[in-house]
Design an enzyme around this catalytic site. Structure first.
Site, PDB file in Angstrom:
ATOM      1  N   ASP A   1     -58.583 -55.164 -49.138  1.00  0.00           N
ATOM      2  CA  ASP A   1     -59.322 -53.907 -49.281  1.00  0.00           C
ATOM      3  C   ASP A   1     -59.852 -53.420 -47.942  1.00  0.00           C
ATOM      4  OD1 ASP A   1     -58.872 -53.753 -51.948  1.00  0.00           O
ATOM      5  OD2 ASP A   1     -60.810 -54.580 -52.551  1.00  0.00           O
TER       6      ASP A   1
ATOM      7  N   HIS B   1     -61.441 -54.377 -33.479  1.00  0.00           N
ATOM      8  CA  HIS B   1     -61.265 -55.638 -34.216  1.00  0.00           C
ATOM      9  C   HIS B   1     -59.819 -56.105 -34.314  1.00  0.00           C
ATOM     10  CE1 HIS B   1     -65.427 -55.801 -35.301  1.00  0.00           C
ATOM     11  NE2 HIS B   1     -65.388 -54.725 -36.057  1.00  0.00           N
TER      12      HIS B   1
ATOM     13  N   GLY C   1     -60.846 -55.505 -39.876  1.00  0.00           N
ATOM     14  CA  GLY C   1     -62.003 -54.634 -39.708  1.00  0.00           C
ATOM     15  C   GLY C   1     -61.673 -53.170 -39.560  1.00  0.00           C
TER      16      GLY C   1
ATOM     17  N   ASP D   1     -71.109 -51.225 -30.655  1.00  0.00           N
ATOM     18  CA  ASP D   1     -70.945 -51.246 -32.101  1.00  0.00           C
ATOM     19  C   ASP D   1     -71.802 -52.358 -32.689  1.00  0.00           C
ATOM     20  OD1 ASP D   1     -69.477 -51.899 -34.746  1.00  0.00           O
ATOM     21  OD2 ASP D   1     -68.313 -50.189 -34.030  1.00  0.00           O
TER      22      ASP D   1
ATOM     23  N   HIS E   1     -70.990 -54.305 -34.957  1.00  0.00           N
ATOM     24  CA  HIS E   1     -70.115 -55.446 -35.187  1.00  0.00           C
ATOM     25  C   HIS E   1     -69.545 -55.937 -33.847  1.00  0.00           C
ATOM     26  CE1 HIS E   1     -70.062 -53.009 -38.918  1.00  0.00           C
ATOM     27  NE2 HIS E   1     -70.080 -54.186 -39.508  1.00  0.00           N
TER      28      HIS E   1
ATOM     29  N   ASP F   1     -72.995 -47.663 -35.847  1.00  0.00           N
ATOM     30  CA  ASP F   1     -73.347 -48.274 -37.130  1.00  0.00           C
ATOM     31  C   ASP F   1     -74.550 -49.214 -37.037  1.00  0.00           C
ATOM     32  OD1 ASP F   1     -71.734 -49.831 -35.528  1.00  0.00           O
ATOM     33  OD2 ASP F   1     -70.199 -50.196 -37.040  1.00  0.00           O
TER      34      ASP F   1
ATOM     35  N   TYR G   1     -70.436 -45.439 -40.478  1.00  0.00           N
ATOM     36  CA  TYR G   1     -70.024 -45.268 -41.865  1.00  0.00           C
ATOM     37  C   TYR G   1     -70.966 -44.420 -42.693  1.00  0.00           C
ATOM     38  CZ  TYR G   1     -67.076 -48.674 -39.835  1.00  0.00           C
ATOM     39  OH  TYR G   1     -66.216 -49.282 -38.961  1.00  0.00           O
TER      40      TYR G   1
END
Length: 392
Positions: A94, A137, A145, A173, A175, A262, A306
């Site tokens: 997903d 990523h 990612g 970021d 992440h 994010d 996001y």
């Protein structure tokens, strides 16, 4: 020479996993329209890459088997064995599912980042921004990612191969910038500096302060993993303190920065509690660093983000306003709650499922302070001290 170039590849809008996926390219359109509303994006600064991505350059970052799998899964009806091996390459989950036209749109994004790098390194522009890029990523052998091809690594590879320049990659970021770090983990000519939420609780689970590079590249990887619910003051203290020491150590010829937005409190995929203030301040610090150390050479890329309605357009617009030194910046600095253009708000409120903020920066006086603020700040300071000690 242009002071700043805005790189935009229309094919990047085709990089769409599915309708309900959190990676939503409408954020690119919203940002451009916001900048146009404040007369910050004249036609002469917009550059559309005309050349496709060089296949040999793509193979300098990703293995041929992965590239071929991406191409085959991009077809309307992928064949076996590519369907059955999609999971092996990170493309059946997903998170990063394969989609029709995947290779073409991902390659267009990478071409945009390479083009931005070329504009700067060839001297045609002092700074270049490619918001479609920053897909940090993707690994050499798999997607991850939301990232298919690692355009940041590809652009840096182009800089190294064609100009032999010493690169500092800065990743803001929330992440960890794992794919770029891995691409240059043993390269002493590429420093990677990532500030992010600790991987103890957040994808991709990497980015520990102890990750420092290997071989000849030992000491050229710098990570500052901050605690969940970190707020503006602590985030900026960590970022600026370590950045200055990284710059002194790296002495780069060019800065390539990734500007995922994010780490904002409204972002649904992280636990950091920062406001729009950090997206005003971090570009300012990087901009100054580019002039202090690199004769102005600065390539900036997009990345995560996001909450496309309330966060991304404002954050990315502030980045471009800083790069281009637009006059509205001084107004924002004097009046942080300067109103956004009413026409832009009216246009996008029709589509937004949430009320849009009507000011450039956030009114944090209305926000409840995070519990454990002092404890979080002290833990982050300890991590900064540890990261800085590794640079000595």
């Amino acid at each position: 020479m242009l002071q700043a170039a805005y790189v935009y590849h229309p094919d990047s809008l085709n990089y769409v996993f599915r309708r309900d996926h959190p990676f939503d390219q409408r954020r690119l359109v919203m940002t451009m329209e916001l900048l146009e509303q404040v007369q910050a994006l004249p036609e002469n600064v917009i550059h559309i890459p005309s050349q496709p991505l060089n296949e040999q350059l793509l193979q300098r970052v990703h293995i041929p088997e992965y590239i071929e799998t991406v191409k085959q899964l991009s077809l309307a009806s992928p064949a076996e064995p590519y369907l059955s091996q999609a999971g092996q390459y990170g493309l059946d989950y997903d998170e990063t599912p394969f989609f029709k036209g995947m290779h073409q749109s991902a390659a267009a994004i990478a071409a945009g980042s390479v083009y931005a790098a070329e504009l700067v390194m060839s001297g045609k522009a002092e700074h270049a921004l490619h918001l479609g890029g920053g897909l940090h990523h993707a690994l050499p052998q798999k997607g991850a990612g939301f990232c298919i091809y690692n355009d940041a690594s590809i652009a840096i590879r182009h800089i190294r191969d064609h100009y032999g320049a010493r690169v500092l990659y800065i990743d803001t970021d929330v992440h960890h910038g794992d794919g770029v770090e891995l691409s240059f983990y043993t390269d002493p000519e590429v420093f990677t500096y990532s500030i992010h939420e600790t991987g103890k609780f957040l994808f991709p689970g990497t980015g520990r302060v102890e990750e420092r590079g290997a071989g000849e590249g030992f000491g050229c990887t710098i990570n500052v993993p901050v605690e969940p619910y970190t707020e503006d003051d602590s985030w900026l203290e960590c970022f600026s303190t370590v950045l200055q020491q990284v710059l002194e150590c790296a002495r780069p010829d060019v800065i390539v920065s990734q500007h995922g937005c994010d780490a904002h409190a409204l972002d649904p995929l992280s636990h950091i509690h920062c406001s729009m203030r950090i997206y005003r301040e971090m570009p300012k610090l990087i901009h100054q660093a580019a002039h202090d150390f690199c004769n102005g050479r600065w390539v900036a890329l997009g990345g995560g983000g996001y909450d496309i309605w309330r966060v991304v357009p404002r954050a990315w617009s502030l980045l471009w306003l800083e790069m281009s030194q637009h006059a509205i910046l001084s107004e924002i600095d004097r009046h942080p709650l300067l109103a956004l253009p009413p026409a832009w708000l009216a246009r996008w409120q029709q589509e937004s499922p949430v009320p849009l903020p009507d000011t450039w920066l956030d009114d944090v006086s209305r926000w409840e302070p995070m519990p454990r603020r002092s404890e979080i700040t002290e833990r982050n300071r300890h991590i900064c001290e540890l990261a800085a000690s590794y640079l000595k």
